[in-house]
Design a protein around this motif. Structure first.
Motif, short mmCIF file in Angstrom:
data_model
loop_
_atom_site.label_atom_id
_atom_site.label_comp_id
_atom_site.label_asym_id
_atom_site.label_seq_id
_atom_site.Cartn_x
_atom_site.Cartn_y
_atom_site.Cartn_z
N SER A 139 0.95 -34.20 -33.38
CA SER A 139 1.29 -33.38 -31.48
C SER A 139 2.58 -33.55 -31.71
O SER A 139 2.77 -34.90 -32.04
N GLN A 198 2.20 -23.96 -27.24
CA GLN A 198 1.21 -23.18 -28.51
C GLN A 198 0.06 -21.91 -27.93
O GLN A 198 -0.48 -22.61 -27.57
N GLU A 210 -0.35 -25.56 -23.51
CA GLU A 210 -1.69 -25.39 -25.00
C GLU A 210 -2.47 -24.10 -24.63
O GLU A 210 -3.39 -24.87 -23.28
N GLN A 251 -1.03 -24.30 -37.96
CA GLN A 251 -3.15 -24.08 -37.94
C GLN A 251 -3.60 -25.09 -36.03
O GLN A 251 -2.86 -25.23 -35.36
N ASP A 252 -4.48 -24.72 -36.68
CA ASP A 252 -5.48 -25.18 -35.50
C ASP A 252 -5.93 -26.88 -35.34
O ASP A 252 -4.81 -26.84 -33.83
N GLU A 253 -5.10 -27.50 -36.23
CA GLU A 253 -5.12 -28.75 -35.96
C GLU A 253 -3.47 -29.26 -36.67
O GLU A 253 -3.58 -29.35 -37.79
N LYS A 310 -2.45 -19.66 -29.26
CA LYS A 310 -3.32 -20.10 -30.32
C LYS A 310 -4.49 -18.61 -30.67
O LYS A 310 -3.42 -17.49 -29.68
#
Lengths: 387, 366, 387, 366
Positions: free
Chosen positions: C268, D277, D294, C262-264, D279
């Protein structure tokens, strides 16, 4: 971090019932020996000193206490990041769990461990022998002979040979031609030490075959080795010279301790071939103003106010004023109070021998005080068992 | 105490320790038959649940590296926190502990700890630092300094503290002697991490050289300083006599018990030495005997470190004999300190005085 | 090196049969999750971060592989010299060995381990939940409440409550007044997370009683907790806020992996509360000239020449040129050859998806390729199981 | 190889490494997205079965202590042997590796090892040292020096060796440049322990400062020296360009495989970083990406270390971005080396040249 060439499998035995009261609370390999060691320190230290860094310890009995003693294996520098010492009790499987039916069955039930380590050679050791030996040399001989199996042997007096498994070998190259379990008329005095090196695939095959044989007692000496010999496998003897002692009984355990007190001890603890052990953090022992200690071995954390002669005392032992300990083995954290007298005895851990009490055995009938017991003054006792 | 870190200083007052500290910092001086002095500080930290310990590396650090190694013997060989060596490059020739702290101040700042014990590892004790932390939190002090009552008059650098009834420290003075009953600072500071960072940077950047003198004594009014009295055994090793007496104190079974046999053991480098072998001619009384010794002769009121060999006919009284020494047949030693690996040959007689022990330097053959 | 206050017991479950093909060769706690972790990394890391340094891992199944993964426990800094992580399979005892009959029985059979550690509190955890939690805070609450037992709870949507064990609590202080296992008409939406803290003696007593009850199924939720409540013990709830997910099924395991994209993300990985794992030494992954990677997580040692979207790739994965991986989980050292296509799938370790092959599932019917399989090009497949 | 020990030198030719080595020795320079240069030497030793490794501590040692710590990540946190730090007190201002060796010569002598690998940890490789030992034993050399063929013309300190067909080294010359095809010494010596002890003491005591120049080149006729050619990938980091090129070489999948994916992995400090990660806007090609990154933006022909954040709209090409850097929205970087913790703010453009990368010093905010 490199691939494992040779894995060691220590047969740490069962309950050690011949050690009686000493193994009520601990497995045999964890029995204290020599003032600071446990029996298992010897094969483990031999492994560490021989460069073998993966060791399986096969035990049926109280694996937890053994696990707690071995910890991560760091005392023997066997705490590699991918695991060094593995305790291998019989565990539940699809069809429930079985006790190990014999020495061979114990290894057979742990073939998955050997598969995981994926070694070229398997070294099978026994957990109740006191000796120092360089397995790397034995492995080198095994390789040089292009052997399928190599068996550690040592010379016993001819009259004792009938008590051992005897190897008859080709005198030229040490190849084993015959194996006789406790022969009435031995043809050789080379006794098996219960130390084997096998090529891994070779062992694998024989263990799997043996497992399907309902008539087998699944024992290396009785079944596996004879079958291998019958098949004309390349089996060699490897002669060991030096001190070697089975400490499977009270008498032999006592005797092995006493052996250490000779003017020239059977082996030097101070040589480069060290015996490692997992020690508590304790200070040097203290001898009081009235202490008198002769012909004895003492370990850290003890406080001696009385007399000690011809005895082996482990760590944290307290000997009160006026107490007398002779020809005895006193295990860790036992307290011998004032004016108590101990002779020809093995007193296990955490005992209290009360002020004025007598514990006396004799050669051939060593007195034993089991772990955690308190011996009262009026309970003066002689012979095999005090409790 | 996951929110507390320890920093060990290896420096100490070694001008009165002579030959004993020629090749090692005080912290690495062998003591009590098996230990080095820093074992008391490091073990006390670890036993109090402090798993993050920085060691300010000084000159002559080899014996310290050799002893602490990975920190494994104190369970300090960890992936997170654990033991960290903090080098001091001695920029501009400044090799003081304060300069070392200053050079490594980012290490302190980066730590997740809230409190820091800054400990000079030149003192013998077994303290539960958790009690000190509780005291610190209860008094609301900026800085807590741990002290003990001096047990005797002795020459040697000492910082004596005036402590009010409520624990507040009103004055501190450095002297070259310690007086029985005075409140001697034990070299243990406790403060919040940010207080330490501020103290170190502001003192060093203004030309200071000593945490205690330039940082604290000169700025007593800027901090609320409390003194925590350690009532157990404690002795600072700041002279040969202090060293000699400290060892002999440990021959008192009560002190031996207090220091070593509590539920908080003193850890040290493991050496896997064998148990001591007493032979039929041995006669040993009121002594501490380290493992690996082999004893044929007589030993009285003495301390033998690991692996010492005492031959037949030897008489040793009131001595400290360090690791791997060999005392050969019929040698007699009284009031002697033998450093490591000394050999005393057959029939030699050596004698110092009760208040002035003879020191035999490392690896000497006599 | 200080005395243990609280020991953690991780119920690492049985064979994990609901995970089917994924647990053919490994125990459920060792199933890979989240690109580099194993499920058991979560409770273990929570323990390490909470300052709990003695952990028992209770598993019935393939203890050896788990032992090999955990090693000495050093990845979690649990390799204390007196032992940090103990694998506790059911082992043979005097009367042979039994499988663990239920969660409570598993702890009961290991009371000797708890006795050895001798803690004040016992923290019981489950081995198949993904979450990060500070047990030290829960223990502090337990102490502050002077509780006998404290149970971790979290709020579930009311309509899902009938699927959980529900705690009815006193709103003022969180004391538990009633426990209902899967209530049809829940009175609260506080579900048990299967996380318990017990006073050690209190637990000891109830486990021993339960062991003698032949009618009990020896389960914490079904037997132990209700009995304790009936006895009016001081039992408190401890509310957890944050991400918590049971990954006991293929669908939930897949979904939990997708949640990370997910984006958030739900939590974490880069915060101070790190999740530790035992990693091989591998370099950063390499993305080739034609690689295209979006909305995905990739780990070390991988080499990507094709396209990856909405997927989680573990270490050492190779994705060939022209290959397409979408909405999938690819476990360590699996090779996806050129032009292969994978969608809505979980591919286990060491598989080969041959050039041009298709593996396609769909939401609600995730395709699974079990460990070590090779999927040939013509074997294109859809749905729950490929082999 | 229980009878072999390794000694790691941290020094190297860092005059042409500029800002990159201002706060660290070359050995501690981060490389290949996850490692420090000394990982190659230490891992090669450990993977060859050498469990006793001494590290000659130099100035600026903090990054080395921070990285190696207890040695646990290399399985070198042991009770016996394992990792040992060898301090250099720089007596008389002499902080050369030779002086360090001389100060610690008793450590070498005390070791039970028969052979010593003396390794300068400034070179990238993955060698099985067992082959070198076999070669050494077969040739009967006093000293074996490991070399490789230079892959390109590059400025930077190099020792080039003349090697006869039978492997014998006939000449060695130090130059400030390396020529394609020349036999460049890789900083790896193998000799018997007693040879090393003799070489170190006799050279140092006669005022020598460099093992290679004063010990060997000046006394070529006294030793039988053989050269062992390492045929695998190897590159010495002796200039910014060498560093830049070495990193980019590793973008070649063959070299990546050779160095890292063999049965002998390169170990390094574990950091428990999360997977990378990517995106939905990420576009990454021909790059190495360290864990914990990220990525929202575009990355091409570059190396990103652990924990780098690349925001949306960012374009990075031909760059090396070290740990924990943040590249903010719409920044553009080409031919740039960002040291640790650099922040490049929104919309910034940075550009070096292909043969002169722009170096951004540690913790700079641009």
């Amino acid at each position: 971090m490199s691939k494992t060439t040779c894995v060691a499998m220590i047969l740490a035995g069962g309950q050690g019932s011949r050690l009686g009261a000493l193994t009520k609370k601990i497995a045999k390999p964890a029995v204290p020996f020599g003032g600071k060691y446990r029996i298992i320190d010897f094969p483990l230290s031999n492994c560490a000193n021989s460069g073998i860094d993966k060791v399986g310890v096969l035990t049926q009995y109280r694996p937890l206490e053994l696990h707690n003693y071995l910890g991560t294996g760091d005392a023997w520098d066997l705490d590699k990041s991918d695991g060094g010492v593995f305790i291998l009790p019989p565990y539940a499987r699809d069809k429930g769990a079985d006790w190990y039916k014999g020495t061979a069955d114990a290894i057979y039930q742990n073939l998955n461990f050997i598969d995981m380590v994926d070694p070229e050679y398997v070294l099978v050791l026994s957990g109740d022998h006191i000796y120092t030996m360089d397995y790397a040399k034995m492995l080198a001989a095994h390789r040089a002979n292009k052997a399928d199996a190599t068996i550690g042997v040592f010379e016993v007096p001819w009259d004792e040979a009938p008590r051992f498994g005897i190897m008859n070998t080709d005198e030229k190259d040490g190849r084993i031609v015959e194996f006789e379990e406790k022969p009435a008329k031995p043809k050789s005095n080379l006794a098996s030490m219960g130390i084997y090196i096998f090529n891994r695939d070779f062992l694998d095959k024989y263990l799997k075959e043996d497992a399907t044989d309902d008539n087998s007692s699944h024992d290396f000496g009785k079944n596996i080795i004879p079958t291998m010999l019958k098949d004309k496998a390349r089996m060699y003897s490897y002669a060991f010279e030096g001190y070697w002692k089975d400490v499977g009984t009270i008498e032999s355990l006592w005797q092995a301790n006493m052996d250490l007190l000779q003017d020239e001890p059977p082996f030097s603890f101070t040589s480069a071939w060290k015996i490692y052990s997992n020690n508590p953090s304790l200070p040097p022992h203290y001898l009081g103003r009235d202490a008198k200690v002769t012909c004895s071995m003492l370990n850290e954390g003890s406080m001696i106010m009385g007399e000690v002669d011809h005895s082996v005392l482990f760590s944290g032992v307290k000997i009160g004023k006026g107490a007398k300990v002779t020809n005895s083995v006193i295990m860790p954290f036992t307290v011998v109070e004032e004016n108590a007298v101990i002779d020809h005895a093995i007193v296990a851990q955490n005992c209290v021998i009360s002020a004025g009490a007598h514990v006396a055995g004799s050669e051939g009938a060593i007195a034993v005080v089991p772990e955690g017991e308190t011996v009262a003054a009026e309970q003066a006792s002689v012979g095999q068992q005090v409790s | 105490m996951g929110n507390v870190m320890g920093i060990i200083r290896l420096d100490g007052a070694n001008s009165m320790l002579k030959e004993l500290c020629e090749h090692r910092p005080v912290a690495a001086l062998p003591i009590a038959g098996r230990y080095r002095i820093l074992d008391f500080a490091v073990s006390s930290l670890v036993n109090s649940g402090i798993g993050h310990v920085g060691v300010l590396v000084s000159k002559k650090a080899r014996p310290v590296f050799d002893h602490l190694r990975s920190g494994k013997d104190w369970d300090l060989a960890r992936h997170r926190d654990g033991l960290a060596y903090l080098p001091n490059d001695g920029e501009n020739g400044n090799t003081s502990a304060l300069a070392g702290l200053y050079q490594n101040i980012d290490f302190v700042m980066r730590s997740s700890a809230e409190y820091v014990f800054l400990v000079q590892a030149d003192t013998v004790y077994n303290i539960d630092f958790r009690h000190v932390l509780l005291f610190h939190q209860n008094t609301g002090a900026d800085i807590t300094m741990v002290y003990c009552k001096a047990r005797e008059d002795l020459p040697g650098e000492a910082a004596s503290m005036q402590v009010a009834e409520n624990g507040k420290v009103t004055d501190i003075a450095k002297r070259m002697t310690s007086t029985k009953g005075s409140n001697d600072f034990m070299g243990i500071f406790l403060m919040r991490k940010d207080t330490l960072v501020k103290l170190v940077t502001s003192t060093f950047e203004r030309g200071g050289n000593s945490m205690l003198v330039d940082g604290i004594i000169r700025h007593m009014d800027e901090f609320s300083i409390y003194g925590y009295e350690h009532k157990g055994f404690s002795t600072r090793i700041n002279s040969t006599m202090a060293y000699f007496n400290a060892n002999k104190s440990i021959l008192n079974p009560d002190i031996w018990n207090e220091l070593f046999m509590s539920e908080h053991p003193i850890h040290t480098k493991t050496k896997d030495a064998a148990p001591v072998q007493y032979k039929n001619t041995a006669k040993v009384t009121n002594s501490l005997i380290g493992n690996g010794c082999e004893i044929y002769g007589e030993v009285e009121d003495s301390i033998l470190f690991r692996g010492v060999r005492v031959a037949e006919g030897v008489k040793i009284k009131d001595c400290i004999i360090m690791e791997q020494c060999q005392i050969e047949q019929y040698a007699m030693l009284r009031d002697v300190i033998c450093d490591k690996n000394v050999v005393v040959s057959e029939d030699q007689w050596l004698k110092g005085a009760e208040n002035y022990p003879l020191i035999i330097a490392k690896s000497t053959v006599i």
